[in-house]
Write an enzyme that holds these catalytic residues in place. Structure first.
Site, short mmCIF file in Angstrom:
data_model
loop_
_atom_site.label_atom_id
_atom_site.label_comp_id
_atom_site.label_asym_id
_atom_site.label_seq_id
_atom_site.Cartn_x
_atom_site.Cartn_y
_atom_site.Cartn_z
CD GLN A 155 28.35 40.31 -26.42
OE1 GLN A 155 28.89 41.26 -25.89
NE2 GLN A 155 27.28 39.73 -25.89
NE ARG A 185 26.80 36.80 -29.34
CZ ARG A 185 26.72 37.40 -30.50
NH1 ARG A 185 27.32 36.90 -31.57
NH2 ARG A 185 26.04 38.50 -30.65
CG ASP A 235 18.81 40.34 -28.54
OD1 ASP A 235 19.53 41.33 -28.68
OD2 ASP A 235 19.23 39.18 -28.59
CG ASN A 273 20.64 45.22 -29.94
OD1 ASN A 273 20.65 44.02 -30.26
ND2 ASN A 273 21.66 46.01 -30.23
CE LYS A 274 24.51 41.79 -25.46
NZ LYS A 274 24.07 40.90 -24.35
O1 MRU Z 1 23.92 38.44 -25.48
P1 MRU Z 1 24.04 38.25 -26.97
O2 MRU Z 1 25.43 38.28 -27.46
O3 MRU Z 1 23.26 37.05 -27.44
O4 MRU Z 1 23.31 39.53 -27.57
C1 MRU Z 1 23.20 39.67 -28.95
C2 MRU Z 1 22.66 40.98 -29.37
O5 MRU Z 1 22.28 41.80 -28.59
C3 MRU Z 1 22.54 41.20 -30.85
O6 MRU Z 1 22.69 42.55 -31.15
C4 MRU Z 1 21.16 40.74 -31.32
O7 MRU Z 1 20.92 39.41 -30.93
C5 MRU Z 1 20.97 40.87 -32.76
S1 MRU Z 1 21.86 39.63 -33.60
C6 MRU Z 1 21.54 39.59 -35.24
#
Ligand code: MRU
Length: 347
Positions: free
Chosen positions: A196, A47, A237, A247-248
Site C-alpha cells: 500500500q 481498503r 484500524d 494498524n497495518k
Molecule cells: O489492509 P488495509 O489496506 O485496509 O489496511 C489499512 C491500514 O492499515 C490503514 O493504515 C488504516 O486503515 C488507517 S486508514 C486511514
C-alpha cells in the site's frame, strides 16, 4: 451525491476506484448491489478503515433498495451481516453498519413507506461520507501543530485520501502541514506484502508535491539511525479503550524502532476508529490473509513450494509506545485510558 477519487455515489450506484490496480491503472468498479460492495471490501478494491466504513454504509442502502418489496428487520439484518463478514479488524466497518442499522430500526418503527426509508438511509450514508471528510480536515489541523516548520516523517501503509472518503488521516496531517506552509519530507515504507505504501501512498504524496522517498520496510531502522527523522505518522484500524492501536502489519516494528531512536510516534484516527467496548489490544481480532500475498510479489512466485507461511494483516502497538493520538476533537496524550474516557464522556 458524493464524488471523490476514492468513491462516487449517485443514489443508486457506488463506484469505487480499484485500488488493486493503482498507481498504473485508474479504473472504477461499479456496484449496484450489497453483495457487490461486500465483495469489493473483501477483495480490497476498497481498503482503509474509514473508506471501508463509508462503502459499507452505501452497500447497506443498496441492500435496502434490493428489499424494497419486503423491507423487514430480518432482511436488513441479513444485509448487515453480509457487509460485516468481509474484514474483521477495522472497526469503522462495524461502526458504520451499526449506525445505518440503528437508523433503519428507528425509521422502520415509524411505519414509513419503503421509498421513504430508502431515502432516509441514503441521507444517513451520505452524512457518514461527508462527516468523514470534515473529520479528516479537522484532524489534519490539530495534527500539523505537532510538526516543526521543516519536518521529516516516515509513513506506513496508506492512510491517505484513498483510505478514507477523501483527504486521509495520517496523510491528511501531512496535507494540512503543507497548507500551513510547512516543508514535509516523507519516507514511505513500501508495506509488504500488499505494498500500500509503494503503490498508493507514494502516488498520493507525489500528487501533493511532498518530497517523497520510497524505502523497503526493513530500511526504516537504518533511516532513523542515519537521517534526521522527526516522527512516524500512521493511521489506525482499531484503537482499544486503553490506546493500544491496531494498524497495518509492521507498525509495531516501526514504533519499536522509533522508541530506540527517540523518534515520535503519532497515530491519526477519527473517533469512529476507537472501540471503547474493548479494554486493550489483546481483544482486537487480527485478520490473516492468503499465503499467496507472501509467497508471490505482484503475481510472481518468489518462495519455494511447501514453505509454511504466516500472514497477519495487522499488528497492535502498545499504548505506551504512542506519543499522541490525533483525533477530530484534539490531540490525546498518554495515559489514553483517561484521555479517551474523557473524550467519549464529552461526546
Ligand atoms: O489492509 P488495509 O489496506 O485496509 O489496511 C489499512 C491500514 O492499515 C490503514 O493504515 C488504516 O486503515 C488507517 S486508514 C486511514
Amino acid at each position: 451525491m458524493i464524488s471523490t477519487i476514492t468513491m462516487k455515489w449517485n443514489g443508486s450506484t457506488l463506484e469505487l476506484i480499484d485500488q488493486r490496480k493503482l498507481p498504473h491503472v485508474e479504473e472504477y468498479v461499479k456496484c449496484q448491489t450489497s453483495e457487490c460492495v461486500a465483495k469489493a471490501i473483501k477483495d480490497m478494491i476498497v481498503r482503509g478503515a474509514p473508506a471501508i466504513g463509508a462503502s459499507a454504509a452505501f452497500g447497506y442502502v443498496l441492500g435496502a433498495m434490493e428489499n424494497e418489496k419486503d423491507l423487514s428487520v430480518a432482511k436488513m439484518e441479513e444485509v448487515k451481516e453480509r457487509l460485516a463478514n468481509t474484514r474483521p479488524t477495522a472497526v469503522n466497518l462495524f461502526w458504520a453498519l451499526k449506525r445505518m442499522h440503528s437508523k433503519f430500526l428507528e425509521i422502520h418503527s415509524q411505519s414509513k413507506s419503503a421509498k421513504e426509508i430508502v431515502s432516509l438511509l441514503n441521507d444517513e450514508a451520505e452524512k457518514i461520507a461527508r462527516e468523514d471528510i470534515e473529520v479528516n480536515k479537522r484532524m489534519g489541523n490539530y495534527g500539523q501543530e505537532l510538526f516543526p516548520q521543516d519536518v521529516t516523517v516516515i509513513t506506513h501503509c496508506n492512510a491517505g485520501a484513498l483510505a478514507t472518503v477523501d483527504y486521509g488521516t495520517a496523510v491528511g496531517v501531512i496535507h494540512a502541514a503543507l497548507d500551513h506552509g510547512k516543508t514535509v519530507h516523507a519516507f514511505v515504507d513500501e508495506t509488504r506484502p500488499y505494498l500500500q505504501g509503494a503503490r498508493l501512498t507514494a502516488w498520493e504524496l507525489l500528487k501533493l508535491g511532498v518530497d517523497t522517498t520510497l524505502i523497503c520496510d526493513n530500511m526504516a531502522g537504518w533511516v532513523m539511525k542515519t537521517r534526521k527523522v522527526d516522527a512516524i505518522i500512521v493511521g489506525a484500524d482499531r484503537i482499544a479503550a486503553n490506546g493500544d492501536t491496531a494498524n497495518k502489519i509492521g507498525t509495531y516494528s516501526l514504533a519499536s524502532l522509533a522508541k530506540k531512536h527517540g523518534v515520535k510516534v503519532y497515530v491519526a484516527a477519527p473517533l469512529s476508529t476507537i472501540d471503547v467496548s474493548i479494554k486493550n489490544g489483546s481483544e482486537i481480532p487480527i485478520e490473516e490473509r492468503s499465503h499467496e500475498e507472501v509467497t508471490h510479489v505482484q503475481g510472481v512466485k518468489i518462495a519455494p513450494d511447501g514453505v509454511k507461511v504466516y500472514n497477519p494483516a495487522f499488528d497492535v502497538t502498545d499504548a505506551d509506545m504512542i506519543d499522541a493520538i490525533i483525533t477530530e476533537k484534539g490531540v490525546l496524550r498518554y495515559p489514553y485510558v483517561k484521555s479517551i474516557k474523557k473524550l467519549f464522556e464529552q461526546k
